[in-house]
Scaffold this motif. Structure first.
Motif, mmCIF file in Angstrom:
data_model
loop_
_atom_site.group_PDB
_atom_site.id
_atom_site.type_symbol
_atom_site.label_atom_id
_atom_site.label_comp_id
_atom_site.label_asym_id
_atom_site.label_seq_id
_atom_site.Cartn_x
_atom_site.Cartn_y
_atom_site.Cartn_z
ATOM 1 N N PRO A 195 -5.166 -31.849 26.028
ATOM 2 C CA PRO A 195 -5.761 -30.689 26.707
ATOM 3 C C PRO A 195 -7.248 -30.860 27.006
ATOM 4 O O PRO A 195 -7.734 -30.385 28.031
ATOM 5 N N ALA B 29 -3.717 -32.465 38.258
ATOM 6 C CA ALA B 29 -2.803 -32.795 37.160
ATOM 7 C C ALA B 29 -2.732 -34.310 37.002
ATOM 8 O O ALA B 29 -2.527 -35.040 37.973
ATOM 9 N N MET B 30 -2.920 -34.772 35.783
ATOM 10 C CA MET B 30 -2.900 -36.213 35.528
ATOM 11 C C MET B 30 -1.491 -36.773 35.342
ATOM 12 O O MET B 30 -1.227 -37.915 35.752
ATOM 13 N N GLU C 70 -1.764 -33.796 20.496
ATOM 14 C CA GLU C 70 -2.646 -32.702 20.950
ATOM 15 C C GLU C 70 -3.461 -32.145 19.794
ATOM 16 O O GLU C 70 -4.588 -31.688 19.995
ATOM 17 N N ASN D 27 1.766 -37.747 29.862
ATOM 18 C CA ASN D 27 1.099 -36.536 29.371
ATOM 19 C C ASN D 27 -0.333 -36.901 28.983
ATOM 20 O O ASN D 27 -0.643 -38.068 28.733
ATOM 21 N N VAL D 28 -1.190 -35.892 28.940
ATOM 22 C CA VAL D 28 -2.574 -36.089 28.499
ATOM 23 C C VAL D 28 -2.963 -34.950 27.576
ATOM 24 O O VAL D 28 -2.372 -33.862 27.616
ATOM 25 N N ARG E 41 -10.660 -32.859 34.430
ATOM 26 C CA ARG E 41 -10.197 -32.778 35.818
ATOM 27 C C ARG E 41 -9.273 -31.572 35.951
ATOM 28 O O ARG E 41 -8.067 -31.691 36.165
ATOM 29 N N PRO E 42 -9.833 -30.365 35.831
ATOM 30 C CA PRO E 42 -8.980 -29.166 35.760
ATOM 31 C C PRO E 42 -8.168 -28.902 37.026
ATOM 32 O O PRO E 42 -7.141 -28.232 36.969
ATOM 33 N N GLN F 202 -7.604 -33.207 30.031
ATOM 34 C CA GLN F 202 -7.253 -32.514 31.269
ATOM 35 C C GLN F 202 -8.378 -31.591 31.732
ATOM 36 O O GLN F 202 -8.554 -31.346 32.928
ATOM 37 N N LYS F 203 -9.155 -31.093 30.773
ATOM 38 C CA LYS F 203 -10.293 -30.238 31.129
ATOM 39 C C LYS F 203 -11.317 -30.965 31.998
ATOM 40 O O LYS F 203 -12.072 -30.340 32.744
#
Length: 338
Positions: free
Chosen positions: A31, A41-42, A11, A28-29, A37-38, A34-35
């Motif tokens: 931050p 949840a990926m 991160e 996990n991805v 595709r807010p 992830q923004k």
């Protein structure tokens, strides 16, 4: 190394990473990723369910993806917007999955335009930060330029409007009149021109002062505006002189009725500061149909001759310009029709 420690490092240095298990499921991805595709949840999704792999073409399965550690990946989201990304994959030791690093893979223009990403969304060591600074600076400069252009345009329009406006009455001025006359004549549009002069206006200034005179001028301008059409033109061209232009109107009966209404209304007393101001008006009218090749100066001069004929007739009168057939010059035709 524990997964928690690994994700903390990723991160910080790879804010657009994807951490996969050995079966291609997203653990996990980063931050920043992830923004993009807010609302979705990926983690928990299959990597190839979320992304369409474009290059290498031979990679169509997770085992093939895990073996593509020497290849440059090109992929895009399967849903809209289908942002294109570039990245690379690295296997973790002991078969614990892989890391896909997409930190250098998004177009800076897409990042700013579609997702409003800023330098805070990237690692401090990313070259993307330098490009983002340039994009943000360009956007700020363009916005400042647009804002300045709007202000300058507004100032220019205001200055032009002021240049063609009589500031006391709000009517147009002589400069505007010259422009309108030039346009109408070049378009060969017929029109009538009235030259109106306020009678006894000097006595108002002398008896009650210039403030009273200004008030009378403003009331006279208001009356002229009320008695004319939206397509007509009214200008104050001197102290107590006005020009009215009526596009497409040369009917003498209608023009005379209009002139009489103006005279009658302008003769009404004007109260000011406990006093009563009284004026009248004399009007001379010329028509473009009276001239084979009308010119602005010629029409203005003809209306001026008719105006002074109205004044000689006792003021509070209206006269039309007329030509004599006997060669004795020009006279004014009495403005009584119908």
């Amino acid at each position: 190394m524990m997964t928690e420690d690994l994700t903390g490092i990723l991160e910080r240095f790879c804010p657009m990473y994807v951490l996969l298990d050995d079966g291609g499921r997203i653990l996990n991805v980063g931050p920043t990723l992830q923004k993009l595709r807010p609302r979705h949840a990926m983690p928990g999704q299959g990597f190839l369910d979320l992304f369409e792999l474009l290059r290498p073409r031979s990679v169509t399965t997770i085992p093939a993806l895990m073996g593509a550690t020497d290849a440059k990946l090109r992929l895009r989201f399967r849903d809209e917007p289908q942002t294109s990304l570039k990245g690379a994959i690295a296997r973790l030791p002991q078969g614990r999955g892989a890391v896909v690093n997409l930190s250098f893979g998004i177009s800076i223009l897409d990042a700013v335009r579609d997702y409003a990403l800023t330098s805070a969304d990237f690692s401090a060591t990313d070259l993307a930060i330098e490009l983002l600074y340039l994009v943000e600076a360009k956007s700020a400069a363009m916005e400042a330029s647009r804002s300045l252009n709007l202000r300058l345009q507004g100032a220019r329009i205001a200055a032009e409007e002021q240049a063609f406006t009589d500031m006391l009455t709000g009517l147009k001025n002589r400069r505007a009149m010259d422009q309108v006359l030039s346009q109408l004549i070049s378009m060969q549009m017929p029109f009538a021109l009235m030259h109106l002069d306020l009678d006894f206006f000097k006595s108002v200034n002398d008896r009650f002062g210039h403030a009273a005179g200004d008030h009378v001028l403003q009331q006279a301008a208001r009356i002229m505006g009320e008695e004319t059409r939206g397509t007509d033109f009214v200008a104050r061209i001197g102290g107590d002189e006005f020009v009215l232009i009526f596009r497409g109107l040369e009917d003498k009966i209608q023009l005379n009725k209009l002139a009489r209404r103006l005279i009658e209304r302008l003769q009404e007393p004007v109260p000011y500061g406990g006093q009563t101001c009284r004026i009248s008006a004399s009007i001379g009218t010329a028509l473009t149909s009276q001239f084979p090749r009308p010119a602005a100066a010629e029409i203005l001069n003809a209306a001026d001759l008719a105006l002074y004929a109205a004044k000689r007739a006792g003021r509070g009168e209206h006269r039309f310009f007329s030509r004599c057939d006997e060669g004795d010059g020009c006279v004014a035709e009495i403005g009584r029709f119908g």
